[in-house]
Design a protein around this motif. Sequence first.
Motif, PDB file in Angstrom:
ATOM      1  N   LYS A 128      81.751  56.772  18.374  1.00  0.00           N
ATOM      2  CA  LYS A 128      80.987  56.307  17.225  1.00  0.00           C
ATOM      3  C   LYS A 128      79.506  56.269  17.597  1.00  0.00           C
ATOM      4  CE  LYS A 128      84.807  53.193  16.050  1.00  0.00           C
ATOM      5  NZ  LYS A 128      85.194  51.773  15.803  1.00  0.00           N
ATOM      6  N   PRO A 129      78.623  56.340  16.600  1.00  0.00           N
ATOM      7  CA  PRO A 129      77.184  56.250  16.912  1.00  0.00           C
ATOM      8  C   PRO A 129      76.829  54.990  17.689  1.00  0.00           C
ATOM      9  CG  PRO A 129      77.484  57.064  14.695  1.00  0.00           C
ATOM     10  CD  PRO A 129      78.855  56.682  15.189  1.00  0.00           C
ATOM     11  N   GLU A 130      77.532  53.908  17.443  1.00  0.00           N
ATOM     12  CA  GLU A 130      77.241  52.655  18.158  1.00  0.00           C
ATOM     13  C   GLU A 130      77.668  52.698  19.623  1.00  0.00           C
ATOM     14  OE1 GLU A 130      78.872  52.997  15.247  1.00  0.00           O
ATOM     15  OE2 GLU A 130      80.537  51.542  15.094  1.00  0.00           O
ATOM     16  N   ASP A 131      78.336  53.752  20.048  1.00  0.00           N
ATOM     17  CA  ASP A 131      78.659  53.932  21.461  1.00  0.00           C
ATOM     18  C   ASP A 131      77.488  54.546  22.230  1.00  0.00           C
ATOM     19  OD1 ASP A 131      81.943  54.941  20.461  1.00  0.00           O
ATOM     20  OD2 ASP A 131      81.360  52.995  21.311  1.00  0.00           O
ATOM     21  N   THR A 132      76.456  54.947  21.515  1.00  0.00           N
ATOM     22  CA  THR A 132      75.287  55.544  22.157  1.00  0.00           C
ATOM     23  C   THR A 132      74.635  54.557  23.111  1.00  0.00           C
ATOM     24  OG1 THR A 132      74.839  57.039  20.310  1.00  0.00           O
ATOM     25  CG2 THR A 132      72.986  56.487  21.751  1.00  0.00           C
ATOM     26  N   ALA A 133      74.472  54.972  24.362  1.00  0.00           N
ATOM     27  CA  ALA A 133      73.909  54.093  25.390  1.00  0.00           C
ATOM     28  C   ALA A 133      73.814  54.866  26.697  1.00  0.00           C
ATOM     29  CB  ALA A 133      74.787  52.856  25.591  1.00  0.00           C
ATOM     30  N   ILE A 134      73.164  54.245  27.655  1.00  0.00           N
ATOM     31  CA  ILE A 134      73.275  54.727  29.038  1.00  0.00           C
ATOM     32  C   ILE A 134      74.490  54.037  29.642  1.00  0.00           C
ATOM     33  CG2 ILE A 134      72.201  54.845  31.302  1.00  0.00           C
ATOM     34  CD1 ILE A 134      69.481  54.730  29.896  1.00  0.00           C
ATOM     35  N   TYR A 135      75.373  54.811  30.213  1.00  0.00           N
ATOM     36  CA  TYR A 135      76.591  54.279  30.808  1.00  0.00           C
ATOM     37  C   TYR A 135      76.435  54.225  32.322  1.00  0.00           C
ATOM     38  CZ  TYR A 135      79.091  54.354  26.402  1.00  0.00           C
ATOM     39  OH  TYR A 135      79.517  54.092  25.116  1.00  0.00           O
ATOM     40  N   TYR A 136      76.746  53.060  32.866  1.00  0.00           N
ATOM     41  CA  TYR A 136      76.604  52.830  34.301  1.00  0.00           C
ATOM     42  C   TYR A 136      77.961  52.580  34.945  1.00  0.00           C
ATOM     43  CZ  TYR A 136      71.655  52.025  33.279  1.00  0.00           C
ATOM     44  OH  TYR A 136      70.345  52.162  32.873  1.00  0.00           O
ATOM     45  N   CYS A 137      78.141  53.177  36.090  1.00  0.00           N
ATOM     46  CA  CYS A 137      79.295  52.914  36.938  1.00  0.00           C
ATOM     47  C   CYS A 137      78.930  51.759  37.872  1.00  0.00           C
ATOM     48  CB  CYS A 137      79.596  54.175  37.724  1.00  0.00           C
ATOM     49  SG  CYS A 137      80.759  54.006  39.069  1.00  0.00           S
ATOM     50  N   ALA A 138      79.885  50.871  38.126  1.00  0.00           N
ATOM     51  CA  ALA A 138      79.625  49.725  38.990  1.00  0.00           C
ATOM     52  C   ALA A 138      80.820  49.488  39.906  1.00  0.00           C
ATOM     53  CB  ALA A 138      79.348  48.482  38.156  1.00  0.00           C
ATOM     54  N   ALA A 139      80.566  48.835  41.029  1.00  0.00           N
ATOM     55  CA  ALA A 139      81.627  48.527  41.980  1.00  0.00           C
ATOM     56  C   ALA A 139      81.418  47.132  42.552  1.00  0.00           C
ATOM     57  CB  ALA A 139      81.663  49.559  43.100  1.00  0.00           C
ATOM     58  N   THR A 140      82.532  46.493  42.900  1.00  0.00           N
ATOM     59  CA  THR A 140      82.478  45.157  43.459  1.00  0.00           C
ATOM     60  C   THR A 140      83.447  45.038  44.620  1.00  0.00           C
ATOM     61  OG1 THR A 140      82.839  42.811  43.009  1.00  0.00           O
ATOM     62  CG2 THR A 140      84.139  44.357  41.729  1.00  0.00           C
ATOM     63  N   HIS A 141      83.113  44.145  45.560  1.00  0.00           N
ATOM     64  CA  HIS A 141      83.996  43.879  46.694  1.00  0.00           C
ATOM     65  C   HIS A 141      85.048  42.835  46.341  1.00  0.00           C
ATOM     66  CE1 HIS A 141      81.404  46.224  49.296  1.00  0.00           C
ATOM     67  NE2 HIS A 141      80.360  45.590  48.820  1.00  0.00           N
ATOM     68  N   ASN A 142      85.059  42.419  45.086  1.00  0.00           N
ATOM     69  CA  ASN A 142      85.971  41.379  44.636  1.00  0.00           C
ATOM     70  C   ASN A 142      86.776  41.860  43.436  1.00  0.00           C
ATOM     71  OD1 ASN A 142      84.807  39.160  46.396  1.00  0.00           O
ATOM     72  ND2 ASN A 142      83.008  39.808  45.251  1.00  0.00           N
ATOM     73  N   TRP A 143      87.654  41.014  42.976  1.00  0.00           N
ATOM     74  CA  TRP A 143      88.354  41.229  41.716  1.00  0.00           C
ATOM     75  C   TRP A 143      88.441  39.880  41.027  1.00  0.00           C
ATOM     76  CZ3 TRP A 143      88.904  44.999  38.645  1.00  0.00           C
ATOM     77  CH2 TRP A 143      89.859  44.985  37.611  1.00  0.00           C
TER      78      TRP A 143
END
Length: 127
Positions: free
Chosen positions: A87-102
């Motif tokens: 959808k147009p509202e999905d327009t964005a910069i998408y970032y991948c992220a990682a964590t040492h936790n859960w």
Amino acid sequence: QVQLVESGGGLVQAGGSLRLSCAASGRTLSIYGRGWFRQAPGKEREFVAAISWIGGTTYYENSVKGRFTISRDNAKNTMWLQMNSLKPEDTAIYYCAATHNWGTLGELSRATFFELWGQGTQVTVSS
């Protein structure tokens, strides 16, 4: 050090699909969770989805449930975000992220929970 590199963004018409990739390199053995966030112009960075690296547990933000799918390949140290029915509202910069936790969905929804970030990839959905 862990490096995250996203790819797969682009321009797509509403209703179309894109598949984002996030490749990790470096000392990845201590990474327990990975996720996707997005940031539209003038808005705060928001949670999209997360996946536990061991068990594959997934969480999604409500607006993407049923349209987006997060997955990973441990052997390739790669995570994907399959985005359908965009959808147009999905327009964005998408970032991948990682964590040492859960953690819980509430914890994972906070950008501050993640220690490592990629550079981002632009997704533009035209109407």
